[in-house]
Scaffold this motif. Structure first.
Motif, PDB file in Angstrom:
ATOM      1  N   LEU A 160      24.442  38.134  -7.138  1.00  0.00           N
ATOM      2  CA  LEU A 160      24.487  36.686  -7.381  1.00  0.00           C
ATOM      3  C   LEU A 160      25.612  36.098  -6.548  1.00  0.00           C
ATOM      4  O   LEU A 160      26.608  36.771  -6.289  1.00  0.00           O
ATOM      5  CB  LEU A 160      24.741  36.414  -8.863  1.00  0.00           C
ATOM      6  CG  LEU A 160      23.658  36.917  -9.813  1.00  0.00           C
ATOM      7  CD1 LEU A 160      24.052  36.616 -11.251  1.00  0.00           C
ATOM      8  CD2 LEU A 160      22.320  36.294  -9.485  1.00  0.00           C
ATOM      9  N   PHE A 161      25.443  34.840  -6.138  1.00  0.00           N
ATOM     10  CA  PHE A 161      26.498  34.203  -5.352  1.00  0.00           C
ATOM     11  C   PHE A 161      27.621  33.774  -6.291  1.00  0.00           C
ATOM     12  O   PHE A 161      27.417  32.903  -7.132  1.00  0.00           O
ATOM     13  CB  PHE A 161      25.932  32.998  -4.597  1.00  0.00           C
ATOM     14  CG  PHE A 161      24.717  33.337  -3.785  1.00  0.00           C
ATOM     15  CD1 PHE A 161      24.727  34.435  -2.929  1.00  0.00           C
ATOM     16  CD2 PHE A 161      23.559  32.593  -3.872  1.00  0.00           C
ATOM     17  CE1 PHE A 161      23.605  34.766  -2.185  1.00  0.00           C
ATOM     18  CE2 PHE A 161      22.428  32.910  -3.132  1.00  0.00           C
ATOM     19  CZ  PHE A 161      22.462  34.008  -2.282  1.00  0.00           C
ATOM     20  N   PRO A 162      28.800  34.389  -6.178  1.00  0.00           N
ATOM     21  CA  PRO A 162      29.832  34.178  -7.194  1.00  0.00           C
ATOM     22  C   PRO A 162      30.397  32.762  -7.220  1.00  0.00           C
ATOM     23  O   PRO A 162      30.934  32.340  -8.233  1.00  0.00           O
ATOM     24  CB  PRO A 162      30.922  35.182  -6.818  1.00  0.00           C
ATOM     25  CG  PRO A 162      30.660  35.544  -5.408  1.00  0.00           C
ATOM     26  CD  PRO A 162      29.199  35.354  -5.157  1.00  0.00           C
ATOM     27  N   HIS A 163      30.229  32.029  -6.113  1.00  0.00           N
ATOM     28  CA  HIS A 163      30.826  30.694  -6.071  1.00  0.00           C
ATOM     29  C   HIS A 163      29.845  29.612  -6.513  1.00  0.00           C
ATOM     30  O   HIS A 163      30.173  28.439  -6.481  1.00  0.00           O
ATOM     31  CB  HIS A 163      31.322  30.403  -4.661  1.00  0.00           C
ATOM     32  CG  HIS A 163      30.245  30.477  -3.623  1.00  0.00           C
ATOM     33  ND1 HIS A 163      29.518  31.624  -3.404  1.00  0.00           N
ATOM     34  CD2 HIS A 163      29.759  29.559  -2.775  1.00  0.00           C
ATOM     35  CE1 HIS A 163      28.639  31.401  -2.441  1.00  0.00           C
ATOM     36  NE2 HIS A 163      28.766  30.150  -2.043  1.00  0.00           N
ATOM     37  N   LEU A 164      28.642  30.026  -6.902  1.00  0.00           N
ATOM     38  CA  LEU A 164      27.646  29.045  -7.314  1.00  0.00           C
ATOM     39  C   LEU A 164      27.297  29.234  -8.790  1.00  0.00           C
ATOM     40  O   LEU A 164      27.312  30.347  -9.300  1.00  0.00           O
ATOM     41  CB  LEU A 164      26.373  29.198  -6.473  1.00  0.00           C
ATOM     42  CG  LEU A 164      26.529  29.012  -4.959  1.00  0.00           C
ATOM     43  CD1 LEU A 164      25.197  29.225  -4.263  1.00  0.00           C
ATOM     44  CD2 LEU A 164      27.078  27.640  -4.640  1.00  0.00           C
ATOM     45  N   PHE A 202      19.082  27.942  -4.768  1.00  0.00           N
ATOM     46  CA  PHE A 202      19.376  28.271  -3.358  1.00  0.00           C
ATOM     47  C   PHE A 202      18.110  28.343  -2.499  1.00  0.00           C
ATOM     48  O   PHE A 202      18.006  27.687  -1.468  1.00  0.00           O
ATOM     49  CB  PHE A 202      20.122  29.607  -3.306  1.00  0.00           C
ATOM     50  CG  PHE A 202      20.712  29.908  -1.958  1.00  0.00           C
ATOM     51  CD1 PHE A 202      21.976  29.462  -1.620  1.00  0.00           C
ATOM     52  CD2 PHE A 202      19.994  30.649  -1.025  1.00  0.00           C
ATOM     53  CE1 PHE A 202      22.513  29.739  -0.380  1.00  0.00           C
ATOM     54  CE2 PHE A 202      20.530  30.922   0.221  1.00  0.00           C
ATOM     55  CZ  PHE A 202      21.793  30.469   0.534  1.00  0.00           C
ATOM     56  N   GLY A 203      17.152  29.125  -2.954  1.00  0.00           N
ATOM     57  CA  GLY A 203      15.927  29.296  -2.175  1.00  0.00           C
ATOM     58  C   GLY A 203      15.081  28.025  -2.125  1.00  0.00           C
ATOM     59  O   GLY A 203      14.444  27.728  -1.117  1.00  0.00           O
ATOM     60  N   LEU A 209      16.503  25.502   0.385  1.00  0.00           N
ATOM     61  CA  LEU A 209      16.182  25.874   1.762  1.00  0.00           C
ATOM     62  C   LEU A 209      14.749  25.498   2.112  1.00  0.00           C
ATOM     63  O   LEU A 209      14.409  25.351   3.276  1.00  0.00           O
ATOM     64  CB  LEU A 209      16.368  27.377   1.956  1.00  0.00           C
ATOM     65  CG  LEU A 209      17.812  27.857   1.957  1.00  0.00           C
ATOM     66  CD1 LEU A 209      17.870  29.363   1.946  1.00  0.00           C
ATOM     67  CD2 LEU A 209      18.546  27.314   3.167  1.00  0.00           C
ATOM     68  N   ARG A 210      13.927  25.361   1.080  1.00  0.00           N
ATOM     69  CA  ARG A 210      12.546  24.971   1.323  1.00  0.00           C
ATOM     70  C   ARG A 210      12.373  23.472   1.284  1.00  0.00           C
ATOM     71  O   ARG A 210      11.256  22.977   1.209  1.00  0.00           O
ATOM     72  CB  ARG A 210      11.641  25.659   0.304  1.00  0.00           C
ATOM     73  CG  ARG A 210      11.421  27.113   0.670  1.00  0.00           C
ATOM     74  CD  ARG A 210      10.810  27.907  -0.467  1.00  0.00           C
ATOM     75  NE  ARG A 210      10.627  29.290  -0.044  1.00  0.00           N
ATOM     76  CZ  ARG A 210      11.609  30.160   0.118  1.00  0.00           C
ATOM     77  NH1 ARG A 210      12.859  29.787  -0.109  1.00  0.00           N
ATOM     78  NH2 ARG A 210      11.371  31.395   0.518  1.00  0.00           N
ATOM     79  N   ARG A 239      16.134  33.897  -9.845  1.00  0.00           N
ATOM     80  CA  ARG A 239      16.385  33.435  -8.476  1.00  0.00           C
ATOM     81  C   ARG A 239      15.313  33.956  -7.520  1.00  0.00           C
ATOM     82  O   ARG A 239      14.873  33.257  -6.612  1.00  0.00           O
ATOM     83  CB  ARG A 239      17.771  33.919  -8.029  1.00  0.00           C
ATOM     84  CG  ARG A 239      18.179  33.401  -6.686  1.00  0.00           C
ATOM     85  CD  ARG A 239      19.552  33.878  -6.300  1.00  0.00           C
ATOM     86  NE  ARG A 239      19.579  35.319  -6.077  1.00  0.00           N
ATOM     87  CZ  ARG A 239      20.668  35.980  -5.696  1.00  0.00           C
ATOM     88  NH1 ARG A 239      21.806  35.342  -5.550  1.00  0.00           N
ATOM     89  NH2 ARG A 239      20.616  37.279  -5.496  1.00  0.00           N
ATOM     90  N   ALA A 240      14.889  35.201  -7.752  1.00  0.00           N
ATOM     91  CA  ALA A 240      13.869  35.773  -6.879  1.00  0.00           C
ATOM     92  C   ALA A 240      12.485  35.222  -7.221  1.00  0.00           C
ATOM     93  O   ALA A 240      11.642  35.049  -6.354  1.00  0.00           O
ATOM     94  CB  ALA A 240      13.878  37.294  -7.007  1.00  0.00           C
ATOM     95  N   ILE A 250      11.087  31.134  -6.181  1.00  0.00           N
ATOM     96  CA  ILE A 250      10.500  30.774  -4.887  1.00  0.00           C
ATOM     97  C   ILE A 250       9.029  31.197  -4.815  1.00  0.00           C
ATOM     98  O   ILE A 250       8.397  31.067  -3.780  1.00  0.00           O
ATOM     99  CB  ILE A 250      11.281  31.380  -3.700  1.00  0.00           C
ATOM    100  CG1 ILE A 250      11.315  32.905  -3.809  1.00  0.00           C
ATOM    101  CG2 ILE A 250      12.688  30.825  -3.606  1.00  0.00           C
ATOM    102  CD1 ILE A 250      11.834  33.582  -2.541  1.00  0.00           C
TER     103      ILE A 250
END
Ligand SMILES: Nc1ncnc2c1ncn2[C@@H]1O[C@H](COP(=O)(O)OP(=O)(O)OP(=O)(O)O)[C@@H](O)[C@H]1O
Ligand SMILES: [Mg+2]
Lengths: 273, 355
Positions: B86-90, B98-99, B102-103, B146-147, B150
């Protein structure tokens, strides 16, 4: 060992710092607020009315800021590359990047003079390649000063960044990529924010270092003075210790303000984790 | 045509070949598990499919398109990492978004999707937390969300449960299976826990040294392991090496110096000459010396060498003329003493012929 006893180990260091750093600084600062035995702010009032001095202060801040930014831009890719290496080659590269710090400031500055001078290597090269018609005026300008400072302080930034980047797992980048990010986007959205702590430490070191550096600006900078050179002239050439002390106090104040601001920024941007 | 197929794929780290001419197919909507001992190449296979690694030779087809050299971010696969990554800063919200961002989805859609997916993984209300403020199980569910969000064409799991405690592991694996079936997602799941794999998969592939030993439905592998390696890996502790085999009607009779063993043929065993038999400790029965059901076959006598209490059973290590056997007996009865002579019966339908 008990915790309160362990405190004793700090004592020699504390005593040394107190005697040889805290006391002199306090004495210097105190002296700037007195005028023939009376408390006064006259010294400072005069400074801030003095256009010449303000110009020097702004110059100094500008040079330090530019140096810091350049160091960041150059260090980010280099540090990322080094952080991803393993074993001997990594130590070698870190050693190489620290090298400028290990050479004398005078030697380093003289080499830049040879390179940047009117008849220096760089101008000769550009002339021979017919890229320029007249030799460029590089030496004794803010440009040469900044080049010298970047050269000097780059290692501090690289080391700070390598430190944080080593701890960023490859999985994070791969996770970002699997979610659809390109390499560049992954760097900008994941690696860069996670580097902020190292970036702040590196920036403080470089900025404060540039602000207070003397030899490099004195040798490579021309008429455009920076504050440390001005301080030296007042103290050593003009023997005006009162002014010199005030300048020193202003430098300390500026330094503390900048460090404070950067810490504030760090807390704002700081990554959780 | 399968959704995914790896054709003769090889992967090497420097001089070490990790995967050798691997062939693997996965059908749409299927959950396939890769099971095998540590270092056998499970993660490598998964990373290859995700695109983190490049194949040295061979081809990777997905949906009849060549994915072999396609960049990671063009594959549209979801990956759930062993350590979650996991992105620790988010925050949880931003991690999952996140994904989607980007879309180039608009804010409303993103919010709606995240709300829905958080409901699926039971994490509604955790949007503003940072990963460091979550428990292991919660982090894992964020990683899955998260996976999933998307809507990937393929979902890849690398031992997602290995950091969790035993109870949570069971709950989470049921959860994963439920989500996968609810959304009809094709998935590949890596683990070295056989129970985990068997309980959630449509198909299991057993890997050994970068090669697939057997790939089949869990219940078929459980009942009919193909080779000694597979048998050993899924809990067959006892092996008998015989000297001769002969067909007798529908059965096969194996001879040893100390008696005959009758069993049914194992359709998965390729060589007609295989002389190895396997049986689980739970399946061997104790019997009286002249028990009618033995009829002189599938029968051995031995001495108890060691007795271990396993909780639900006692395990005896029994020395017989054909070597040492492990036998589990229910713990309701008093344990037998070391040195006792006992008679072992090998039920025909539990004895399996393996390569
Ligand atoms: N980056 C690497 N460089 C060199 N060898 C590697 C690297 N990563 C993995 N290997 C080797 O590849 C082999 C397969 O590794 P892999 O990670 O696929 O195993 P695994 O089946 O996932 O095992 P585990 O169950 O322990 O996770 C191992 O022998 C390992 O030592
Ligand atoms: Mg692994």
């Amino acid at each position: 060992m008990k915790k309160n006893k362990a405190f004793l180990f700090l004592l020699p260091g504390l005593v040394f710092l107190f005697l040889f750093m805290i006391i002199p600084i306090v004495l210097i600062i105190r002296s700037t607020f007195s005028d023939q035995g009376q408390i006064s702010f006259n010294g400072y009032m005069e400074f801030f009315k003095n256009k010449y001095f303000i110009q020097i202060l702004i110059n100094t801040l500008k040079v330090s800021l530019l140096t810091t930014l350049l160091c960041i831009v150059i260090s980010l890719p280099v540090a990322y590359y080094i952080a991803k290496l393993h074993g001997r080659i990594k130590s070698v590269l870190i050693g190489l990047s620290v090298f400028p710090l290990l050479t004398s400031a005078i030697v380093r500055s003289f080499s830049w003079m040879i390179i940047l001078g009117k008849k220096g290597l760089l101008n000769e090269l550009l002339l021979n390649l017919h890229l320029i018609k007249e030799p460029l005026n590089l030496l004794y300008t803010p440009t040469s000063m900044i080049i010298g400072l970047v050269h000097l302080f780059l290692p501090l930034m690289i080391i700070s960044l390598v430190g944080v980047m080593e701890n960023i797992s490859d999985d994070l980048v791969q996770a970002a990529e699997s979610l659809g990010a390109s390499r560049f986007v992954a760097f900008r959205k994941i690696i860069f924010p996670l580097c902020v702590p190292g970036l702040i430490i590196g920036s403080i070191l470089v900025f404060v270092g540039s602000l207070t550096a003397y030899t490099t600006p004195a040798l490579l900078g021309g008429k455009e003075q920076v504050i440390s050179v001005y301080l030296y002239q007042n103290a050593m050439t003009l023997n005006d210790w009162h002014t010199a002390s005030s300048v020193a106090t202003i430098m300390v104040a500026v330094t503390f303000t900048i460090v404070g601001l950067m810490n504030l920024a760090a807390n704002k941007l700081n990554s959780r984790g | 045509m399968s959704l995914l197929s790896l054709n003769d794929v090889s992967v090497a780290y420097g001089p070490n070949t990790i995967l050798k001419d691997l062939n693997l197919t996965v059908e749409k909507g299927e959950l396939l598990s890769l099971l095998g001992p540590s270092g056998c190449g499970k993660t490598t296979t998964l990373r290859l499919i995700a695109g983190f690694l490049q194949a040295k030779t061979g081809q990777f087809l997905f949906n009849a398109k060549d994915y072999t050299r396609l960049p990671i971010n063009k594959r549209h696969f979801g990956f759930v990492f062993q350590n979650y990554a996991l992105f620790p800063h988010l925050t949880v919200f931003d991690n999952i978004a996140f994904g989607l961002r980007l879309r180039k989805m608009d804010k409303k859609t993103i919010e709606k999707k995240i709300k829905a997916i958080l409901q699926v993984v039971n994490l509604t209300g955790f949007e503003k937390r940072f990963p460091a403020e979550l428990s292991g199980g919660q982090r894992q569910r964020v990683a899955i969300a998260r996976a999933l969000v998307i809507e990937p064409d393929l979902l890849l799991f690398d031992e997602p449960l290995s950091n969790l405690d035993a109870n949570l592991r069971v709950t989470m694996r049921e959860e994963i299976r439920r989500i996968q079936q609810e959304l009809g997602i094709t998935a590949i799941y890596v683990s070295h826990d056989q129970e985990e794999c068997f309980s959630i998969s449509d198909k299991v592939a057993i890997l050994n040294h970068g090669m697939i030993e057997q790939i089949d439905q869990p219940k078929k592998i459980y009942r009919y392991p193909k080779s000694e390696f597979v048998a050993q890996f899924i809990g067959f502790k006892n092996f008998i090496t015989c000297s001769k085999r002969a067909n007798d009607g529908n059965d096969v009779v194996f001879s040893t110096a100390h008696g005959q063993f009758r069993t049914t043929p194992n359709a998965d065993v390729q060589s007609e000459t295989s002389l190895k038999l396997a049986i689980r400790p739970d399946d061997i029965e104790l019997c009286a010396p002249a028990d009618a059901k033995t009829a002189g076959e599938n029968f051995l006598t031995g001495q108890i060498q060691l007795s271990t209490f396993l909780g639900k059973a006692y395990q005896y290590k029994v020395l017989t003329p054909l070597g040492v056997f492990h036998v589990n007996c229910g713990s309701e009865t008093e344990p037998l003493a070391v040195g006792t002579t006992i008679h072992l019966f090998f039920p025909m339908d539990k004895l399996v012929n393996v390569d």
